[in-house]
Write an enzyme that holds these catalytic residues in place. Sequence first.
Site, PDB file in Angstrom:
ATOM      1  N   HIS A 126       0.841  -1.205   0.000  1.00 59.05           N
ATOM      2  CA  HIS A 126       0.000   0.000   0.000  1.00 59.05           C
ATOM      3  C   HIS A 126       0.878   1.258   0.000  1.00 59.05           C
ATOM      4  CE1 HIS A 126      -3.084  -2.674   2.271  1.00 59.05           C
ATOM      5  NE2 HIS A 126      -3.565  -2.488   1.060  1.00 59.05           N
ATOM      6  N   LYS A 154     -18.639  -5.548   6.934  1.00 66.05           N
ATOM      7  CA  LYS A 154     -17.373  -6.242   6.754  1.00 66.05           C
ATOM      8  C   LYS A 154     -16.665  -6.425   8.090  1.00 66.05           C
ATOM      9  CE  LYS A 154     -13.722  -6.136   3.285  1.00 66.05           C
ATOM     10  NZ  LYS A 154     -13.097  -5.376   2.212  1.00 66.05           N
ATOM     11  N   ARG A 208      -1.713  -5.786  -8.482  1.00 61.49           N
ATOM     12  CA  ARG A 208      -0.581  -6.659  -8.205  1.00 61.49           C
ATOM     13  C   ARG A 208      -0.351  -7.656  -9.328  1.00 61.49           C
ATOM     14  NH1 ARG A 208      -2.977  -7.783  -2.422  1.00 61.49           N
ATOM     15  NH2 ARG A 208      -4.762  -7.264  -3.694  1.00 61.49           N
ATOM     16  N   SER A 240      -2.827  -7.773   2.938  1.00 63.66           N
ATOM     17  CA  SER A 240      -3.072  -7.651   4.377  1.00 63.66           C
ATOM     18  C   SER A 240      -3.415  -9.016   4.966  1.00 63.66           C
ATOM     19  CB  SER A 240      -4.228  -6.684   4.638  1.00 63.66           C
ATOM     20  OG  SER A 240      -3.907  -5.398   4.170  1.00 63.66           O
TER      21      SER A 240
HETATM   22  P1  ADP Z   1      -9.827  -3.581  -0.522  1.00 64.51           P
HETATM   23  O1  ADP Z   1     -10.603  -4.287   0.553  1.00 64.51           O
HETATM   24  O2  ADP Z   1     -10.451  -2.326  -1.017  1.00 64.51           O
HETATM   25  O3  ADP Z   1      -9.331  -4.466  -1.645  1.00 64.51           O
HETATM   26  P2  ADP Z   1      -7.080  -3.413   0.401  1.00 64.51           P
HETATM   27  O4  ADP Z   1      -6.626  -2.635   1.581  1.00 64.51           O
HETATM   28  O5  ADP Z   1      -6.851  -4.878   0.423  1.00 64.51           O
HETATM   29  O6  ADP Z   1      -8.583  -3.026   0.281  1.00 64.51           O
HETATM   30  O7  ADP Z   1      -6.425  -2.838  -0.929  1.00 64.51           O
HETATM   31  C1  ADP Z   1      -6.623  -1.529  -1.338  1.00 64.51           C
HETATM   32  C2  ADP Z   1      -6.001  -1.328  -2.704  1.00 64.51           C
HETATM   33  O8  ADP Z   1      -4.613  -1.549  -2.638  1.00 64.51           O
HETATM   34  C3  ADP Z   1      -6.499  -2.276  -3.790  1.00 64.51           C
HETATM   35  O9  ADP Z   1      -6.499  -1.591  -5.024  1.00 64.51           O
HETATM   36  C4  ADP Z   1      -5.467  -3.365  -3.815  1.00 64.51           C
HETATM   37  O10 ADP Z   1      -5.395  -3.994  -5.078  1.00 64.51           O
HETATM   38  C5  ADP Z   1      -4.216  -2.557  -3.546  1.00 64.51           C
HETATM   39  N1  ADP Z   1      -3.168  -3.364  -2.934  1.00 64.51           N
HETATM   40  C6  ADP Z   1      -3.250  -4.191  -1.883  1.00 64.51           C
HETATM   41  N2  ADP Z   1      -2.070  -4.773  -1.615  1.00 64.51           N
HETATM   42  C7  ADP Z   1      -1.197  -4.296  -2.535  1.00 64.51           C
HETATM   43  C8  ADP Z   1       0.179  -4.537  -2.838  1.00 64.51           C
HETATM   44  N3  ADP Z   1       0.905  -5.408  -2.146  1.00 64.51           N
HETATM   45  N4  ADP Z   1       0.714  -3.872  -3.857  1.00 64.51           N
HETATM   46  C9  ADP Z   1      -0.024  -3.009  -4.583  1.00 64.51           C
HETATM   47  N5  ADP Z   1      -1.304  -2.753  -4.390  1.00 64.51           N
HETATM   48  C10 ADP Z   1      -1.894  -3.381  -3.376  1.00 64.51           C
END
Ligand code: ADP
Length: 173
Positions: free
Chosen positions: A19, A43, A92, A130
């Site tokens: 992130h 959620k 990703r 995460s």
């Molecule tokens: P959501 O529940 O909205 O998917 P996340 O916190 O998991 O929330 O992810 C938010 C955004 O960040 C999404 O666009 C996800 O694809 C991106 N994201 C999550 N992990 C990574 C990573 N390791 N590298 C790049 N982008 C990421």
Amino acid sequence: MMQRTAVYPGSFDPVTRGHLDIIQRASRLFDRVIVAAAENPAKQFTFSVSERLRMLEQSVRGLPGVEVDAMGGLIVDYLKAKNAYILIRGLRAVSDLDYEFQMASINRRLYPKVETVFLMPDERYTYLSSSIVKTVARFGAQVDELVPPPACRALARRFRGGRAENSRARRKR
Ligand code: ADP
């Protein structure tokens, strides 16, 4: 001069180095980047919205133009309220594409002006999420290369409880 504001929404449960990589890239492209942590009663999150915000705030400190906020409801309503139309998402791998394509299409339908901008993280973070971080942290593995220090501390506090309980139970036996 027009100021370009981008919103990067997500769960950030907890924020990872993936992130942060996206936030850094966005901060180089836009004047103002609002990192919006979702509040969604439907959620189940591991960390409360205030915990997620605190971790984010500590992690983005010093990044130019970056701020952190909580967001409930529809992303497009949040964008409109902030007078913004640029939505940042991280991609990703191909596996992200299906869901992200769906989200971008529905958001465009709800708010035709919106532009979803996909940013690709450093390849080190391609397999980072995460949920994988929480899975390994639960078993006591080191996560400091996967998450920034504030998230590392919060994970240790959250999951230490379980391990401490186990060792107390063992001592009793
Ligand atoms: P959501 O529940 O909205 O998917 P996340 O916190 O998991 O929330 O992810 C938010 C955004 O960040 C999404 O666009 C996800 O694809 C991106 N994201 C999550 N992990 C990574 C990573 N390791 N590298 C790049 N982008 C990421």
